[in-house]
Design a protein around this motif. Structure first.
Motif, PDB file in Angstrom:
ATOM      1  N   GLN A   2     -68.742  21.024  31.552  1.00 46.94           N
ATOM      2  CA  GLN A   2     -69.166  19.711  32.054  1.00 46.94           C
ATOM      3  C   GLN A   2     -68.332  18.645  31.356  1.00 46.94           C
ATOM      4  O   GLN A   2     -68.108  18.718  30.146  1.00 46.94           O
ATOM      5  N   LEU A   3     -67.905  17.659  32.142  1.00 45.90           N
ATOM      6  CA  LEU A   3     -66.999  16.642  31.628  1.00 45.90           C
ATOM      7  C   LEU A   3     -67.623  15.263  31.763  1.00 45.90           C
ATOM      8  O   LEU A   3     -68.225  14.941  32.792  1.00 45.90           O
ATOM      9  N   GLN A   4     -67.444  14.443  30.730  1.00 48.66           N
ATOM     10  CA  GLN A   4     -67.984  13.086  30.717  1.00 48.66           C
ATOM     11  C   GLN A   4     -66.876  12.126  30.306  1.00 48.66           C
ATOM     12  O   GLN A   4     -66.450  12.127  29.152  1.00 48.66           O
ATOM     13  N   ALA A   5     -66.428  11.325  31.267  1.00 45.65           N
ATOM     14  CA  ALA A   5     -65.364  10.361  30.993  1.00 45.65           C
ATOM     15  C   ALA A   5     -65.952   9.023  30.561  1.00 45.65           C
ATOM     16  O   ALA A   5     -67.026   8.625  31.013  1.00 45.65           O
ATOM     17  N   GLY A  15     -52.097  -5.160  28.683  1.00 45.73           N
ATOM     18  CA  GLY A  15     -52.997  -4.683  27.654  1.00 45.73           C
ATOM     19  C   GLY A  15     -53.108  -3.170  27.614  1.00 45.73           C
ATOM     20  O   GLY A  15     -52.394  -2.454  28.321  1.00 45.73           O
ATOM     21  N   SER A  16     -54.037  -2.696  26.791  1.00 47.00           N
ATOM     22  CA  SER A  16     -54.204  -1.264  26.571  1.00 47.00           C
ATOM     23  C   SER A  16     -55.669  -0.862  26.679  1.00 47.00           C
ATOM     24  O   SER A  16     -56.567  -1.657  26.412  1.00 47.00           O
ATOM     25  N   LEU A  17     -55.876   0.384  27.061  1.00 47.67           N
ATOM     26  CA  LEU A  17     -57.188   1.011  27.058  1.00 47.67           C
ATOM     27  C   LEU A  17     -57.010   2.460  26.655  1.00 47.67           C
ATOM     28  O   LEU A  17     -55.962   3.059  26.917  1.00 47.67           O
ATOM     29  N   ARG A  18     -58.055   3.016  26.068  1.00 49.22           N
ATOM     30  CA  ARG A  18     -58.049   4.434  25.744  1.00 49.22           C
ATOM     31  C   ARG A  18     -59.246   5.092  26.401  1.00 49.22           C
ATOM     32  O   ARG A  18     -60.393   4.743  26.095  1.00 49.22           O
ATOM     33  N   LEU A  19     -58.975   5.994  27.297  1.00 50.59           N
ATOM     34  CA  LEU A  19     -60.027   6.756  27.954  1.00 50.59           C
ATOM     35  C   LEU A  19     -60.292   8.036  27.172  1.00 50.59           C
ATOM     36  O   LEU A  19     -59.374   8.622  26.593  1.00 50.59           O
ATOM     37  N   SER A  20     -61.543   8.450  27.191  1.00 54.49           N
ATOM     38  CA  SER A  20     -61.939   9.700  26.558  1.00 54.49           C
ATOM     39  C   SER A  20     -62.667  10.564  27.579  1.00 54.49           C
ATOM     40  O   SER A  20     -63.316  10.046  28.491  1.00 54.49           O
ATOM     41  N   CYS A  21     -62.578  11.852  27.393  1.00 54.08           N
ATOM     42  CA  CYS A  21     -63.299  12.797  28.244  1.00 54.08           C
ATOM     43  C   CYS A  21     -63.870  13.880  27.341  1.00 54.08           C
ATOM     44  O   CYS A  21     -63.117  14.674  26.767  1.00 54.08           O
ATOM     45  N   ALA A  22     -65.167  13.857  27.191  1.00 57.50           N
ATOM     46  CA  ALA A  22     -65.846  14.831  26.350  1.00 57.50           C
ATOM     47  C   ALA A  22     -66.305  16.010  27.198  1.00 57.50           C
ATOM     48  O   ALA A  22     -66.881  15.821  28.268  1.00 57.50           O
ATOM     49  N   ALA A  23     -66.046  17.202  26.703  1.00 57.55           N
ATOM     50  CA  ALA A  23     -66.378  18.418  27.446  1.00 57.55           C
ATOM     51  C   ALA A  23     -67.438  19.217  26.711  1.00 57.55           C
ATOM     52  O   ALA A  23     -67.471  19.264  25.483  1.00 57.55           O
ATOM     53  N   SER A  24     -68.314  19.820  27.479  1.00 57.69           N
ATOM     54  CA  SER A  24     -69.271  20.753  26.907  1.00 57.69           C
ATOM     55  C   SER A  24     -68.776  22.158  27.162  1.00 57.69           C
ATOM     56  O   SER A  24     -67.971  22.401  28.049  1.00 57.69           O
ATOM     57  N   SER A 105     -51.896  19.199  40.966  1.00 56.27           N
ATOM     58  CA  SER A 105     -52.631  19.346  42.215  1.00 56.27           C
ATOM     59  C   SER A 105     -54.124  19.308  41.964  1.00 56.27           C
ATOM     60  O   SER A 105     -54.656  20.125  41.210  1.00 56.27           O
ATOM     61  N   LYS A 106     -54.802  18.364  42.590  1.00 57.27           N
ATOM     62  CA  LYS A 106     -56.243  18.262  42.355  1.00 57.27           C
ATOM     63  C   LYS A 106     -56.981  19.508  42.842  1.00 57.27           C
ATOM     64  O   LYS A 106     -58.065  19.832  42.335  1.00 57.27           O
ATOM     65  N   GLN A 107     -56.406  20.230  43.781  1.00 59.46           N
ATOM     66  CA  GLN A 107     -57.041  21.449  44.266  1.00 59.46           C
ATOM     67  C   GLN A 107     -57.070  22.542  43.193  1.00 59.46           C
ATOM     68  O   GLN A 107     -57.866  23.476  43.292  1.00 59.46           O
ATOM     69  N   SER A 108     -56.243  22.428  42.187  1.00 59.95           N
ATOM     70  CA  SER A 108     -56.208  23.426  41.126  1.00 59.95           C
ATOM     71  C   SER A 108     -57.319  23.243  40.103  1.00 59.95           C
ATOM     72  O   SER A 108     -57.584  24.141  39.313  1.00 59.95           O
ATOM     73  N   TYR A 109     -57.955  22.084  40.117  1.00 59.33           N
ATOM     74  CA  TYR A 109     -58.943  21.744  39.094  1.00 59.33           C
ATOM     75  C   TYR A 109     -60.351  22.036  39.601  1.00 59.33           C
ATOM     76  O   TYR A 109     -60.784  21.504  40.609  1.00 59.33           O
ATOM     77  N   ALA A 110     -61.047  22.874  38.852  1.00 62.81           N
ATOM     78  CA  ALA A 110     -62.388  23.290  39.263  1.00 62.81           C
ATOM     79  C   ALA A 110     -63.487  22.388  38.703  1.00 62.81           C
ATOM     80  O   ALA A 110     -64.594  22.349  39.233  1.00 62.81           O
ATOM     81  N   TYR A 111     -63.186  21.698  37.614  1.00 62.14           N
ATOM     82  CA  TYR A 111     -64.204  20.924  36.916  1.00 62.14           C
ATOM     83  C   TYR A 111     -63.784  19.456  36.862  1.00 62.14           C
ATOM     84  O   TYR A 111     -62.649  19.142  36.514  1.00 62.14           O
ATOM     85  N   TRP A 112     -64.747  18.571  37.178  1.00 65.91           N
ATOM     86  CA  TRP A 112     -64.469  17.137  37.261  1.00 65.91           C
ATOM     87  C   TRP A 112     -65.535  16.339  36.542  1.00 65.91           C
ATOM     88  O   TRP A 112     -66.727  16.665  36.627  1.00 65.91           O
ATOM     89  N   GLY A 113     -65.092  15.276  35.875  1.00 65.63           N
ATOM     90  CA  GLY A 113     -66.017  14.306  35.319  1.00 65.63           C
ATOM     91  C   GLY A 113     -66.422  13.296  36.372  1.00 65.63           C
ATOM     92  O   GLY A 113     -65.921  13.319  37.505  1.00 65.63           O
TER      93      GLY A 113
END
Length: 122
Positions: A2-5, A15-24, A105-113
């Motif tokens: 499970q992913l949480q962005a 400017g700048s931003l930093r994104l994070s994605c926490a995975a369980s 390729s987004k089709q290759s990714y099974a898990y999404w936040g």
């Protein structure tokens, strides 16, 4: 997995931003992780990806030299550092995970936040 962005927000151009994605889950370190983005009315596009060990990274041409993807497997987290932001970078950003397939390729990714919104003012 499970992913949480998180980390999106409003920033001025340049400017700048930093994104994070926490995975369980215990298997995070075995996944290639990617970031995609989707602007209103447009397709979800590849932004960046990083291999399981962090040793290999891939970037879309539009962000190369401005964005940096990284991961900390001890923290089950992947990051996207976004610098020199432009108005055209505004979108909902999604993190995603995959075991195998094309990195861009987004089709290759099974898990999404769930996505985090980035707004860039000019």
């Amino acid at each position: 997995v499970q992913l949480q962005a998180s980390g999106g927000g409003l920033v001025q151009a340049g400017g700048s931003l930093r994104l994070s994605c926490a995975a369980s889950g215990r298997t995070f370190s075995s996944y290639t992780m990617g970031w995609f983005r989707q602007a209103p009315g447009k397709e979800r596009d590849f932004v960046a990806a990083i291999g399981w060990s962090g040793g290999v990274t891939y970037y879309a041409d539009s962000v190369k030299g401005r964005f940096t993807i990284s991961r900390d497997n001890a923290k089950n987290t992947v990051y996207l550092q976004m610098d020199s932001l432009k108005p055209e970078d505004a979108a909902v950003y999604y993190c995603a995970g995959q075991r195998s397939g094309s990195f861009d390729s987004k089709q290759s990714y099974a898990y999404w936040g769930q996505g985090t919104l980035v707004t860039v003012s000019s």
